[in-house]
Scaffold this motif. Structure first.
Motif, PDB file in Angstrom:
ATOM      1  N   ARG A 299      59.647  27.046   2.614  1.00  0.00           N
ATOM      2  CA  ARG A 299      59.463  25.725   3.200  1.00  0.00           C
ATOM      3  C   ARG A 299      58.453  24.959   2.372  1.00  0.00           C
ATOM      4  O   ARG A 299      57.515  25.528   1.834  1.00  0.00           O
ATOM      5  N   GLY A 300      58.641  23.669   2.298  1.00  0.00           N
ATOM      6  CA  GLY A 300      57.710  22.822   1.575  1.00  0.00           C
ATOM      7  C   GLY A 300      58.430  21.609   1.021  1.00  0.00           C
ATOM      8  O   GLY A 300      59.595  21.363   1.320  1.00  0.00           O
ATOM      9  N   ARG A 301      57.716  20.838   0.194  1.00  0.00           N
ATOM     10  CA  ARG A 301      58.303  19.673  -0.466  1.00  0.00           C
ATOM     11  C   ARG A 301      59.047  20.140  -1.706  1.00  0.00           C
ATOM     12  O   ARG A 301      58.509  20.881  -2.518  1.00  0.00           O
ATOM     13  N   LEU A 302      60.282  19.715  -1.870  1.00  0.00           N
ATOM     14  CA  LEU A 302      61.067  20.089  -3.038  1.00  0.00           C
ATOM     15  C   LEU A 302      60.701  19.174  -4.205  1.00  0.00           C
ATOM     16  O   LEU A 302      60.656  17.954  -4.065  1.00  0.00           O
ATOM     17  N   ALA A 303      60.450  19.790  -5.352  1.00  0.00           N
ATOM     18  CA  ALA A 303      60.216  19.046  -6.591  1.00  0.00           C
ATOM     19  C   ALA A 303      61.244  19.507  -7.608  1.00  0.00           C
ATOM     20  O   ALA A 303      61.416  20.709  -7.822  1.00  0.00           O
ATOM     21  N   ALA A 304      61.947  18.569  -8.206  1.00  0.00           N
ATOM     22  CA  ALA A 304      62.905  18.871  -9.259  1.00  0.00           C
ATOM     23  C   ALA A 304      62.305  18.424 -10.582  1.00  0.00           C
ATOM     24  O   ALA A 304      61.941  17.251 -10.746  1.00  0.00           O
ATOM     25  N   VAL A 305      62.175  19.363 -11.515  1.00  0.00           N
ATOM     26  CA  VAL A 305      61.632  19.049 -12.833  1.00  0.00           C
ATOM     27  C   VAL A 305      62.817  18.930 -13.790  1.00  0.00           C
ATOM     28  O   VAL A 305      63.585  19.878 -13.962  1.00  0.00           O
ATOM     29  N   SER A 306      62.960  17.767 -14.383  1.00  0.00           N
ATOM     30  CA  SER A 306      64.043  17.530 -15.337  1.00  0.00           C
ATOM     31  C   SER A 306      63.966  18.500 -16.500  1.00  0.00           C
ATOM     32  O   SER A 306      62.909  19.077 -16.776  1.00  0.00           O
ATOM     33  N   GLY A 307      65.090  18.648 -17.182  1.00  0.00           N
ATOM     34  CA  GLY A 307      65.139  19.545 -18.334  1.00  0.00           C
ATOM     35  C   GLY A 307      64.044  19.220 -19.333  1.00  0.00           C
ATOM     36  O   GLY A 307      63.942  18.082 -19.797  1.00  0.00           O
ATOM     37  N   GLN A 308      63.235  20.228 -19.621  1.00  0.00           N
ATOM     38  CA  GLN A 308      62.149  20.058 -20.574  1.00  0.00           C
ATOM     39  C   GLN A 308      62.589  20.606 -21.928  1.00  0.00           C
ATOM     40  O   GLN A 308      63.235  21.647 -22.014  1.00  0.00           O
ATOM     41  N   MET A 309      62.222  19.866 -22.976  1.00  0.00           N
ATOM     42  CA  MET A 309      62.575  20.236 -24.337  1.00  0.00           C
ATOM     43  C   MET A 309      61.298  20.410 -25.146  1.00  0.00           C
ATOM     44  O   MET A 309      60.211  20.093 -24.673  1.00  0.00           O
ATOM     45  N   ALA A 310      61.432  20.898 -26.347  1.00  0.00           N
ATOM     46  CA  ALA A 310      60.284  21.264 -27.180  1.00  0.00           C
ATOM     47  C   ALA A 310      59.694  20.069 -27.926  1.00  0.00           C
ATOM     48  O   ALA A 310      59.580  20.073 -29.154  1.00  0.00           O
TER      49      ALA A 310
END
Length: 135
Positions: free
Chosen positions: A28-39
Motif C-alpha cells: 500500500r502507498g502512493r504509486l510512482a512510475a519512473v520513466s525509462g532511464q538511459m545512460a
C-alpha cells in the motif's frame, strides 16, 4: 514504515522458482512510475559507450535520483523492467543493479531484448514502479 507494508512472494506455489527477482510484490502507498532511464549524465552526454556495466551504473544512478525526487529510494521499488539490446549483458547489468537494491527482497522484474533503443550506442533502458509512503 513502508517496508512493513510490502509483501514479497518470491516463489508462489506452482510457479517456477525465481532467481534474483520476486514473482509478486504487493503493498500500500502512493504509486510512482519512473520513466525509462538511459545512460545519460546530467549534461545529456552518453556514459559508457559499448560498456553495459558503466551504462547500468548511470541508469541506476539516474533512477536513484528520480526516486529521491519523488520522496523514495530503491527500497520502495516493486517492479523493474529492463530493455536490453543483447541478452548476454543481463548478468553484468544485474551485478550493478545489486549494488542498488536489497538482494534479499528484490523487486519483481521483466527483461526484454530489443533490436534498438533511442540512440544506437544505448545498450539498456530501465523503468520502475515504486510504492511510496502515503503523504
Amino acid at each position: 514504515m513502508l517496508d512493513r507494508q510490502l509483501s514479497h512472494l518470491p516463489d508462489p506455489a506452482g510457479v517456477f522458482p525465481s532467481s534474483g527477482y520476486t514473482h509478486v510484490v504487493s503493498g500500500r502507498g502512493r504509486l510512482a512510475a519512473v520513466s525509462g532511464q538511459m545512460a545519460f549524465d546530467p549534461e545529456g552526454e552518453l556514459v559508457g559507450a559499448g560498456d553495459p556495466e558503466a551504462q547500468a551504473r548511470q541508469v541506476f544512478t539516474n533512477m536513484s535520483r528520480c526516486l529521491a525526487a519523488a520522496g523514495g529510494s530503491f527500497d520502495n521499488v516493486i517492479k523493474l523492467t529492463y530493455f536490453v539490446t543483447d541478452a548476454a549483458f543481463i548478468p553484468r547489468i544485474l551485478a550493478v543493479r545489486d549494488e542498488f537494491i536489497d538482494t534479499k527482497c528484490p523487486p519483481a522484474s521483466t527483461v526484454v531484448q530489443v533490436a534498438a533503443l533511442y540512440q544506437p550506442d544505448l545498450l539498456l533502458e530501465v523503468d520502475a514502479l515504486a510504492l511510496l509512503d502515503d503523504e
